[in-house]
Design an enzyme around this catalytic site. Structure first.
Site, short mmCIF file in Angstrom:
data_model
loop_
_atom_site.label_atom_id
_atom_site.label_comp_id
_atom_site.label_asym_id
_atom_site.label_seq_id
_atom_site.Cartn_x
_atom_site.Cartn_y
_atom_site.Cartn_z
N ASP A 74 0.84 -1.21 0.00
CA ASP A 74 0.00 0.00 0.00
C ASP A 74 0.87 1.25 0.00
O ASP A 74 1.68 1.46 0.92
CB ASP A 74 -0.90 -0.04 1.24
N THR A 107 -3.34 5.44 -3.99
CA THR A 107 -2.31 6.24 -3.34
C THR A 107 -0.97 6.16 -4.07
O THR A 107 -0.24 7.14 -4.13
CB THR A 107 -2.11 5.76 -1.88
N THR A 108 -0.66 4.99 -4.64
CA THR A 108 0.61 4.84 -5.36
C THR A 108 0.59 5.65 -6.66
O THR A 108 1.53 6.38 -6.96
CB THR A 108 0.87 3.35 -5.67
N ASP A 443 -8.96 -0.74 1.58
CA ASP A 443 -8.97 -0.09 0.26
C ASP A 443 -10.19 -0.53 -0.55
O ASP A 443 -10.86 0.28 -1.18
CB ASP A 443 -7.70 -0.42 -0.51
#
Length: 593
Positions: A74, A107-108, A443
């Site tokens: 994550d 998020t990445t 997520d």
């Protein structure tokens, strides 16, 4: 720890102070030096999470200063665990956290897009384009990109079937540890979110519209949707409990129930409580000690008759007994407290056939109170100074049972009578696996919640980025100012997502991205209606080919894509704006010298 130091000019010397008119006890970087330092720091942060993007992304092992190990995929968790010193790099860490809070997934990718925009912006500055032009160009490109997504890429699913939701959950968890069992866990996530459905207020509906429910594209359904009841799905009502042992496939959802990591305080208490006459079982949730009453600190009692000491001790016991009697008389069959319960109090609960658990987690009790329609009681004192227990503070449920899970026991509360609550009990081999499963499931829950609330989705697998890249290239050609170059660079920067996905899957990135762009260009420039579906073409990373990702079920919420573009662009603009950095020296250190 990242720390990037470029060449600096010390400002404490008198000659340099005279040349600038500033007397600064510290160092100062200006112009291109600062930008290079900022971009280098941002790229270093992005490179850490780059290889974890996509369904075949790799995991990171993070070891902290006391030797605790964290294995995760994550992006937000990775960046949160790093000690980033460089101020510009810290902007990207905050960016990942913001995406995690607002959307929960992506998020990445948001960090990778932001760093690529920064790198290309810095190259433009080197080629003589002013930062103000770059900033306005990025803003124009973002506006055009968001309007294109809302107009062309968004698929409106007014009555979302479980199939779309499960596909979105699968896409979210494809890169995580539970990706191989995504069929099982995606259904678990969808069922959990649907079980906490609540009527949305007017403020909630306004929030959904503001988050990008594309009112222009849904003009035909707006009138109908205005009268229709909208719903919200509070994720705080979903309790995730981790228990060692068994395989991850034996994780389960307690629909309409709640599990709390606590056990009976005494073996003499019953293991199962239910109401024989169909009335709900009452639960008292306390945030106070149930122990023998003691005099407060500093209180002195002078006794002349030794017999009175026994009376004082007896009264101390009676005060506690009266408290417990009030709780029992209110109808409580289960008592949970965050503090301690001593043997004296336990005796009364055992005699009354009540389940009592001590040292419960306060946050868990707050959730249970919401789920059962009760309240956490912190004191029994009323306005008159007497001690009473309000019946309205009791929560209601169908039954409570102590169940052995793994190494310990848990209390299961079935049929909660409050606003709806569910508990997911995760099973797994060890702590690392359970923590990563928890993050992956969080997520997916966020993605399902966003899709249910906004009713919109876009294709994943690089489809949206490739379509935007082709569209923005064409859009750039209509601009007759210097911004044309900037918008063109923005279009190329978006291709970093499909490129990184292909590289992580060990495929030929250049060839795949070229094929993807040509397909999208054909779809956007063709007059043939049959080519309209080409805008949903994305990457198939298992076979290394191009496919229709909408039909293949690789989808994500539209809000996730729109917000990640907005956040990445704003972060890049924030850092590109900086042309001066002044670092002050430590005044305490100087005073000691």
């Amino acid at each position: 720890t990242f720390f990037f130091q470029t060449t600096t000019k010390t400002m404490s010397a008198p000659n340099s102070a005279a040349s600038t008119g500033l007397f600064i006890n510290g160092s100062r970087e200006t112009g291109q030096d600062v930008r290079i330092g900022n971009v280098t720091a941002a790229l270093a942060v992005a490179n850490i999470v780059k290889t974890s993007l996509g369904p075949v992304g790799l995991d990171k092992m993070l070891v902290d200063d006391i030797g605790d190990v964290l294995i995760t995929n994550d992006g937000a968790t990775i960046l949160k665990s790093l000690e980033v010193e460089h101020p510009a790099a810290r902007v990207l860490v905050d960016l990942a956290n913001l995406q995690d809070q607002e959307v929960g997934d992506g998020t990445t990718s948001v960090v990778i897009i932001a760093s690529e925009l920064l790198r290309r912006g810095n190259d433009l500055v080197k080629n003589g384009i002013h930062p103000t032009t770059i900033i306005s160009g990025y803003r124009s490109a973002l506006k055009a990109a968001v309007s294109y997504i809302k107009k062309e890429m968004v698929v409106h699913v007014t009555e979302l079937g479980d199939e779309h939701l499960i596909n979105a959950a699968k896409t979210s968890m494809s890169s995580k540890i539970i990706g191989t069992e995504s069929d099982f866990f995606s259904k678990l996530a969808v069922d959990a979110v649907k079980s906490v459905k609540m009527n949305a207020t007017a403020a909630d509906v306004a929030g959904y519209e503001a988050m990008g429910a594309a009112p222009a594209a849904a003009a035909a359904t707006t009138a109908a949707a205005g009268k229709k009841q909208r719903y919200k799905y509070p994720l705080s009502a979903i309790h995730i409990l981790k228990a060692h042992g068994k395989s991850s496939m034996e994780s389960n959802l307690i629909d309409g129930g709640f599990a709390i990591n606590a056990m009976r305080a005494s073996q003499g208490m019953p293991t199962f409580v239910e109401s024989p006459d169909g009335k709900p079982v009452k639960i008292a949730m306390l945030d106070m000690n149930l122990q023998r009453h003691r005099m407060g600190m500093g209180v002195q009692v002078i006794v002349k008759d030794p017999a009175e000491i026994e009376n004082i001790k007896k009264r101390e016991m009676d005060i506690t007994k009266e408290r417990i009697r009030k709780i029992i008389d209110a109808g409580a069959r289960v008592v949970l407290t965050t503090k301690g319960v001593d043997d004296l109090c336990m005796k009364y609960f055992v005699e009354a056939g009540i389940i009592c658990a001590r040292r419960c987690n306060r946050e868990d009790l707050k959730r249970l109170a919401k789920a059962t329609g009760g309240r956490v009681v912190t004191t029994m004192a009323d306005m008159e100074g007497n001690e009473t227990f309000d019946v309205e503070c009791l929560g209601g449920c169908d039954s409570v049972r102590e169940v052995r899970i793994g190494d310990g026991e848990m209390l299961y509360v079935y049929g909660c009578k409050g606003h709806g609550a569910s508990t997911i009990v995760l099973r797994g081999a060890n702590e690392y696996m359970l923590d990563e499963m928890d993050r992956a499931l969080h997520d997916s829950l966020c993605v399902v919640k966003r899709m249910l609330e906004s009713n919109t989705l876009v294709p994943g697998g690089g489809a949206a980025e490739a379509a935007l890249s082709v569209y923005l290239d064409d859009y750039a050609n209509t601009i007759d100012s210097r911004e044309q170059m900037v918008i063109s660079e923005y279009a190329d920067a978006l291709l970093v997502i499909p490129k990184t996905l292909a590289v992580n899957a060990a495929k030929d990135a250049s060839e795949l991205v070229a094929k993807l762009r040509s397909v999208h260009a054909k779809g956007q420039h063709s007059e043939d209606a049959a080519d309209d579906g080409l805008k949903f073409m994305g990457l198939d990373l298992v076979n290394g080919t191009i496919r229709d990702n909408l039909a293949a079920g690789v989808v994500e919420p539209a809000i996730s894509k729109i917000k990640s573009l907005r956040f990445a662009t704003e972060a890049a603009i924030t850092i590109l704006r900086i042309d001066d950095r002044i670092t002050l020296n430590d005044m305490k250190g100087l005073a000691q010298q």
